[in-house]
Write a protein that holds these residues in place. Structure first.
Motif, PDB file in Angstrom:
ATOM      1  N   THR A 138       0.810  -1.212   0.000  1.00  0.00           N
ATOM      2  CA  THR A 138       0.000   0.000   0.000  1.00  0.00           C
ATOM      3  C   THR A 138       0.845   1.264   0.000  1.00  0.00           C
ATOM      4  O   THR A 138       0.308   2.369   0.140  1.00  0.00           O
ATOM      5  N   ASP A 139       2.156   1.140  -0.195  1.00  0.00           N
ATOM      6  CA  ASP A 139       3.001   2.334  -0.120  1.00  0.00           C
ATOM      7  C   ASP A 139       4.111   2.364  -1.165  1.00  0.00           C
ATOM      8  O   ASP A 139       5.029   3.167  -1.066  1.00  0.00           O
ATOM      9  N   ASP A 140       4.048   1.499  -2.205  1.00  0.00           N
ATOM     10  CA  ASP A 140       5.111   1.571  -3.203  1.00  0.00           C
ATOM     11  C   ASP A 140       4.800   2.665  -4.216  1.00  0.00           C
ATOM     12  O   ASP A 140       3.679   3.185  -4.278  1.00  0.00           O
ATOM     13  N   ALA A 141       5.790   3.006  -5.023  1.00  0.00           N
ATOM     14  CA  ALA A 141       5.686   4.170  -5.903  1.00  0.00           C
ATOM     15  C   ALA A 141       4.914   3.908  -7.189  1.00  0.00           C
ATOM     16  O   ALA A 141       4.562   4.862  -7.899  1.00  0.00           O
ATOM     17  N   ALA A 142       4.647   2.666  -7.532  1.00  0.00           N
ATOM     18  CA  ALA A 142       3.925   2.377  -8.771  1.00  0.00           C
ATOM     19  C   ALA A 142       2.508   2.930  -8.670  1.00  0.00           C
ATOM     20  O   ALA A 142       1.795   2.643  -7.710  1.00  0.00           O
ATOM     21  N   PRO A 143       2.076   3.715  -9.658  1.00  0.00           N
ATOM     22  CA  PRO A 143       0.764   4.357  -9.553  1.00  0.00           C
ATOM     23  C   PRO A 143      -0.385   3.355  -9.628  1.00  0.00           C
ATOM     24  O   PRO A 143      -0.315   2.347 -10.328  1.00  0.00           O
ATOM     25  N   ALA A 144      -1.437   3.648  -8.879  1.00  0.00           N
ATOM     26  CA  ALA A 144      -2.688   2.879  -8.913  1.00  0.00           C
ATOM     27  C   ALA A 144      -2.487   1.395  -8.618  1.00  0.00           C
ATOM     28  O   ALA A 144      -3.141   0.539  -9.196  1.00  0.00           O
TER      29      ALA A 144
END
Length: 258
Positions: free
Chosen positions: A182-188
């Motif tokens: 729930t906190d990685d940089a990949a969007p959506a």
């Protein structure tokens, strides 16, 4: 009047931005001309595992590892499918995934012996899973049990709808599992799926520290390790009666890990 000129200039800027947004929305929703992976099943195949990488992930060894682990656990064929000719245009990956998935679904449905279809996808591969499921069900002459696993699934449809995946991924499957950060940089990719049973591995103590690795791949690593160890290979007992769609947990104990 100066005020009138400013107003006209503002309206022009709004119109230009609106037309650009519409053009981008239209571009992302139209698929490229893509090469569909060739998929030939061994005669008499009753159970099949197909694993789909995300954009730019065709050389990711974890996908091969997942396919091999499921094949070893079930004694049935397992393939990591290379759809990079369609996936690597990131703006059109979701649209291209639907084309690839529909073709793959029709192909596997030609096997009259097939009864169980396990689909696993990372990131934009989530859209392939949905399309394979829908296409295979429509084309198959016999009922299919479809189990879908979404690994940090990408959720943007077109350019404007950033929550499509969180609402729709997994709807077609008999059982759908999502493993998410729930906190990685990949969007959506940070929302639970409403149509799947969700395992949030953000707080897992085995997760690498931020900055040490691409955390968009942590759910893939988590799942690959679990299947290879035998902890998540026995998915035949999974049911949404016991593991409801939309539920979010941080432990896989309910999935009967050994």
């Amino acid at each position: 009047m100066p005020g009138g000129r400013f107003k006209r200039a503002g309206l022009l800027v709004i119109a230009l931005l609106g037309s650009s947004a519409l053009a981008l929305e239209g571009y992302t929703r139209l698929p490229d001309t893509v090469v569909v992976p060739d998929l030939t099943l061994p005669p008499g195949t009753r159970e099949l595992t197909l694993v789909f990488h995300g954009s730019g992930g065709s050389d990711e060894p974890l996908m091969q590892r997942i396919a091999a682990a499921h094949a070893a656990a079930t004694g049935a064929p397992g393939f990591a499918v290379d759809w990079s000719s369609a996936s690597d245009n990131r703006l059109r990956a979701a649209a291209n995934a639907r084309v690839v998935g529909a073709a793959v679904g029709r192909a596997v449905a030609e096997s009259a012996s097939l009864r169980t279809l396990r689909l696993i996808g990372h990131s934009s591969g989530a859209y392939v899973l949905d399309a394979v499921c829908e296409s295979a069900r429509a084309a198959a002459a016999q009922p299919l049990v479809v189990r879908s696993v979404y690994l940090d699934p990408f959720g943007i449809a077109g350019f404007a709808d950033w929550t499509h995946g969180s609402r729709q991924h997994g709807r077609c499957a008999d059982f759908a599992l999502a493993v998410i950060n729930t906190d990685d940089a990949a969007p959506a990719t940070n929302r639970p799926l409403q149509q799947a049973y969700n395992v949030d591995v953000t707080g897992d103590p085995r997760r690498p520290p931020p900055g040490e690795t691409n955390l968009h791949y942590w759910p893939v690593t988590f799942y690959a390790d679990a299947v290879a160890s035998g902890a998540l290979s026995d998915d035949a007992a999974w049911s949404h009666q016991q593991l409801p769609r939309g539920r979010v947990v941080s432990s896989v104990s309910e999935l009967r890990m050994k």
